[in-house]
Motif scaffolding. Structure first.
Motif, mmCIF file in Angstrom:
data_model
loop_
_atom_site.group_PDB
_atom_site.id
_atom_site.type_symbol
_atom_site.label_atom_id
_atom_site.label_comp_id
_atom_site.label_asym_id
_atom_site.label_seq_id
_atom_site.Cartn_x
_atom_site.Cartn_y
_atom_site.Cartn_z
ATOM 1 N N SER A 1 0.841 -1.201 0.000
ATOM 2 C CA SER A 1 0.000 0.000 0.000
ATOM 3 C C SER A 1 0.869 1.240 0.000
ATOM 4 O O SER A 1 2.045 1.200 0.366
ATOM 5 N N VAL A 2 0.270 2.333 -0.459
ATOM 6 C CA VAL A 2 0.924 3.642 -0.416
ATOM 7 C C VAL A 2 0.321 4.412 0.744
ATOM 8 O O VAL A 2 -0.898 4.554 0.853
ATOM 9 N N ALA A 3 1.181 4.904 1.611
ATOM 10 C CA ALA A 3 0.745 5.524 2.857
ATOM 11 C C ALA A 3 -0.077 6.785 2.628
ATOM 12 O O ALA A 3 0.131 7.504 1.649
ATOM 13 N N PRO A 4 -1.002 7.072 3.550
ATOM 14 C CA PRO A 4 -1.682 8.376 3.522
ATOM 15 C C PRO A 4 -0.683 9.456 3.897
ATOM 16 O O PRO A 4 -0.023 9.374 4.938
ATOM 17 N N PHE B 1 -4.995 8.857 -8.604
ATOM 18 C CA PHE B 1 -5.332 8.454 -9.975
ATOM 19 C C PHE B 1 -4.050 8.113 -10.740
ATOM 20 O O PHE B 1 -3.982 7.098 -11.452
ATOM 21 N N PHE B 2 -3.036 8.945 -10.569
ATOM 22 C CA PHE B 2 -1.748 8.721 -11.227
ATOM 23 C C PHE B 2 -1.096 7.432 -10.743
ATOM 24 O O PHE B 2 -0.637 6.599 -11.544
ATOM 25 N N HIS B 3 -1.079 7.206 -9.439
ATOM 26 C CA HIS B 3 -0.478 5.981 -8.901
ATOM 27 C C HIS B 3 -1.212 4.736 -9.394
ATOM 28 O O HIS B 3 -0.589 3.704 -9.645
ATOM 29 N N ARG B 4 -2.527 4.848 -9.531
ATOM 30 C CA ARG B 4 -3.285 3.675 -9.995
ATOM 31 C C ARG B 4 -2.896 3.298 -11.418
ATOM 32 O O ARG B 4 -2.958 2.111 -11.785
ATOM 33 N N THR C 1 12.102 1.442 1.143
ATOM 34 C CA THR C 1 12.459 2.276 -0.006
ATOM 35 C C THR C 1 12.560 1.511 -1.322
ATOM 36 O O THR C 1 12.919 2.097 -2.338
ATOM 37 N N SER C 2 12.251 0.212 -1.318
ATOM 38 C CA SER C 2 12.331 -0.551 -2.563
ATOM 39 C C SER C 2 11.357 -1.720 -2.530
ATOM 40 O O SER C 2 10.964 -2.189 -1.462
ATOM 41 N N LEU C 3 11.019 -2.193 -3.726
ATOM 42 C CA LEU C 3 10.155 -3.369 -3.815
ATOM 43 C C LEU C 3 10.870 -4.608 -3.297
ATOM 44 O O LEU C 3 10.239 -5.493 -2.703
ATOM 45 N N ALA C 4 12.173 -4.692 -3.496
ATOM 46 C CA ALA C 4 12.923 -5.838 -2.994
ATOM 47 C C ALA C 4 12.852 -5.884 -1.473
ATOM 48 O O ALA C 4 12.676 -6.958 -0.877
ATOM 49 N N GLN C 5 12.974 -4.727 -0.835
ATOM 50 C CA GLN C 5 12.871 -4.676 0.621
ATOM 51 C C GLN C 5 11.470 -5.071 1.073
ATOM 52 O O GLN C 5 11.299 -5.815 2.051
ATOM 53 N N ALA C 6 10.456 -4.577 0.360
ATOM 54 C CA ALA C 6 9.076 -4.931 0.695
ATOM 55 C C ALA C 6 8.852 -6.434 0.571
ATOM 56 O O ALA C 6 8.252 -7.068 1.451
ATOM 57 N N ALA C 7 9.349 -7.018 -0.522
ATOM 58 C CA ALA C 7 9.184 -8.455 -0.719
ATOM 59 C C ALA C 7 9.888 -9.245 0.380
ATOM 60 O O ALA C 7 9.383 -10.273 0.846
ATOM 61 N N ALA D 1 9.010 7.173 -0.480
ATOM 62 C CA ALA D 1 9.680 6.597 -1.650
ATOM 63 C C ALA D 1 8.700 6.382 -2.797
ATOM 64 O O ALA D 1 9.035 6.599 -3.965
ATOM 65 N N ALA D 2 7.473 5.969 -2.477
ATOM 66 C CA ALA D 2 6.473 5.743 -3.523
ATOM 67 C C ALA D 2 6.047 7.051 -4.165
ATOM 68 O O ALA D 2 5.673 7.077 -5.349
ATOM 69 N N TYR D 3 6.083 8.134 -3.402
ATOM 70 C CA TYR D 3 5.704 9.431 -3.954
ATOM 71 C C TYR D 3 6.852 10.041 -4.749
ATOM 72 O O TYR D 3 6.643 10.577 -5.844
ATOM 73 N N GLN D 4 8.056 9.957 -4.229
ATOM 74 C CA GLN D 4 9.200 10.608 -4.859
ATOM 75 C C GLN D 4 9.755 9.828 -6.033
ATOM 76 O O GLN D 4 10.348 10.408 -6.942
ATOM 77 N N ARG D 5 9.569 8.497 -6.033
ATOM 78 C CA ARG D 5 10.040 7.640 -7.129
ATOM 79 C C ARG D 5 8.917 6.680 -7.531
ATOM 80 O O ARG D 5 9.047 5.462 -7.383
ATOM 81 N N PRO D 6 7.804 7.209 -8.009
ATOM 82 C CA PRO D 6 6.624 6.358 -8.225
ATOM 83 C C PRO D 6 6.841 5.202 -9.197
ATOM 84 O O PRO D 6 6.337 4.105 -8.969
ATOM 85 N N ALA D 7 7.585 5.435 -10.273
ATOM 86 C CA ALA D 7 7.785 4.340 -11.223
ATOM 87 C C ALA D 7 8.614 3.221 -10.598
ATOM 88 O O ALA D 7 8.319 2.032 -10.769
ATOM 89 N N ASP D 8 9.669 3.583 -9.852
ATOM 90 C CA ASP D 8 10.521 2.574 -9.229
ATOM 91 C C ASP D 8 9.743 1.685 -8.269
ATOM 92 O O ASP D 8 10.014 0.490 -8.158
ATOM 93 N N LEU D 9 8.783 2.276 -7.544
ATOM 94 C CA LEU D 9 8.081 1.522 -6.503
ATOM 95 C C LEU D 9 6.792 0.872 -6.981
ATOM 96 O O LEU D 9 6.337 -0.109 -6.397
ATOM 97 N N LEU D 10 6.186 1.400 -8.034
ATOM 98 C CA LEU D 10 4.855 0.914 -8.409
ATOM 99 C C LEU D 10 4.798 0.215 -9.765
ATOM 100 O O LEU D 10 3.938 -0.645 -9.978
ATOM 101 N N GLN D 11 5.697 0.567 -10.667
ATOM 102 C CA GLN D 11 5.615 0.014 -12.020
ATOM 103 C C GLN D 11 5.679 -1.514 -12.031
ATOM 104 O O GLN D 11 4.978 -2.164 -12.809
ATOM 105 N N ASP D 12 6.509 -2.087 -11.169
ATOM 106 C CA ASP D 12 6.670 -3.547 -11.133
ATOM 107 C C ASP D 12 6.002 -4.187 -9.925
ATOM 108 O O ASP D 12 6.194 -5.380 -9.662
ATOM 109 N N ALA D 13 5.225 -3.404 -9.171
ATOM 110 C CA ALA D 13 4.604 -3.929 -7.951
ATOM 111 C C ALA D 13 3.635 -5.066 -8.251
ATOM 112 O O ALA D 13 3.592 -6.067 -7.517
ATOM 113 N N ASP D 14 2.861 -4.951 -9.314
ATOM 114 C CA ASP D 14 1.880 -5.993 -9.611
ATOM 115 C C ASP D 14 2.566 -7.329 -9.870
ATOM 116 O O ASP D 14 2.082 -8.383 -9.436
#
Length: 336
Positions: free
Chosen positions: A10-13, A24-27, A211-217, A232-245
């Motif tokens: 999830s992306v924090a409030p 909308f952009f993050h989605r 700060t990374s998907l690898a850390q989250a995993a 990290a998700a706000y400042q680097r949205p592609a790095d954190l969300l593009q491959d999240a799915d």
């Protein structure tokens, strides 16, 4: 997919950041990651009638509403309003340390009043079918986290809460700014892992310092049910969300790359501009889209310098994208 499954990531409030344009952009970058609104105060909804704060596009789903407050009846009414507005999760803020929430005796202050939090959660659960969740710290000020946190979670569990997000830092209500509270108190991941072991029936997500998907995993592999990422998700949205799915949810169809995300934003931007929204209100959330990639600096500069101007439209995006593409093309080597 159930909300609990979306909550694996999830992306924090975040106040002033995760507004409806940001979500909308993050989605567009991740179909499955759970998104959260900025904190909305119950008094603003119930006493102030500020229902516009609940506005969101159905395309943002799954999206949760975070509420702030300390009055059980008022929060119950606000939860019902959130459900009516289309939110299927209502999150109670028990972690924010800002002066604003301290003056209203809510946010992290509530960790000093677990019985009240239990009453609030029970009232919210009774008020609507929405799932009620809590975001908290491991403790505040002089509290001993190893003592206060399990007691706090037990109170939540007895009130009917089944999902909790724990920011793995203390909140210092005196002496530290909100910014310092996000960075200075040490992280205690082992304590949050211990809480998952002690409360196996609860869905526990961890927040803070990811700060990374690898850390989250890695944290998911250690047994936690979810990971919430903030700045990290706000400042680097592609790095954190593009491959999240793909990485977190096992959806191999893949997310949009930054260029595809910009194109997908166009219809939304045109619609919002037609309703009087300024371009900068939307593109300010897109400044970090190319972070770490060629052209990132010129992308930020062009949007920052031009999107706020009266009448600015999608031509600003075109100009910025052209500059990114130019920066990505290596200059031809001169013949010696």
């Amino acid at each position: 997919m159930q909300l609990t499954q979306h909550a694996r990531l999830s992306v924090a409030p975040m106040m002033d950041w995760t507004d409806r344009h940001c979500r909308f952009f993050h989605r567009l970058l991740s179909r499955h990651t759970l998104l959260y609104t900025e904190m909305v105060t119950a008094p603003a909804l119930v006493r102030g009638g500020a229902l516009h704060l609940l506005r969101h596009d159905p395309a943002e789903q799954p999206v949760a509403l975070q509420l702030g407050g300390s009055d059980a009846d008022e929060l119950a009414q606000a939860a019902a309003l959130g459900w009516q507005a289309g939110y299927r999760e209502i999150n109670l803020n028990c972690g924010c340390p800002s002066d604003r929430v301290q003056s209203g005796s809510f946010g992290a202050v509530l960790m000093e009043h677990p019985a009240l939090v239990g009453d609030i959660c029970a009232a919210m659960i009774a008020a609507s079918p929405a799932e009620v969740t809590v975001k908290c710290r491991i403790g505040v000020d002089a509290q001993v986290p190893e003592e206060i946190l399990p007691a706090f979670l037990e109170t939540l569990s007895q009130a009917g809460v089944r999902r909790v997000i724990i920011h793995a830092r203390k909140a210092w209500l005196q002496g530290l700014s909100p910014k310092d509270n996000r960075e200075i108190p040490p992280l205690d991941y082992p304590l949050v892992l211990a809480m998952k072991a002690a409360f196996p029936q609860m869905h526990i997500s961890i927040n803070g310092g990811v700060t990374s998907l690898a850390q989250a995993a890695g944290l998911l592999d250690e047994g936690l049910d979810g990971v919430m990422i903030g700045r990290a998700a706000y400042q680097r949205p592609a790095d954190l969300l593009q491959d999240a799915d793909r990485i977190v949810f096992g959806d191999m169809s893949g997310g949009r790359d930054p260029f595809e995300a910009v194109q997908a934003m166009r219809p939304y931007i045109l619609r919002e501009l037609s309703e009087g929204v300024r371009l900068a209100s939307i593109t300010r959330h897109m400044l970090g889209l190319f972070a770490g990639k060629p052209g990132a600096r010129v992308w930020r500069r062009i949007l920052s310098e031009n999107a706020h101007r009266a009448g600015a439209g999608t031509e600003v995006l075109d100009m910025a994208l052209d500059a990114v593409n130019a920066a990505a093309v290596p200059e031809p080597q001169q013949q010696s």
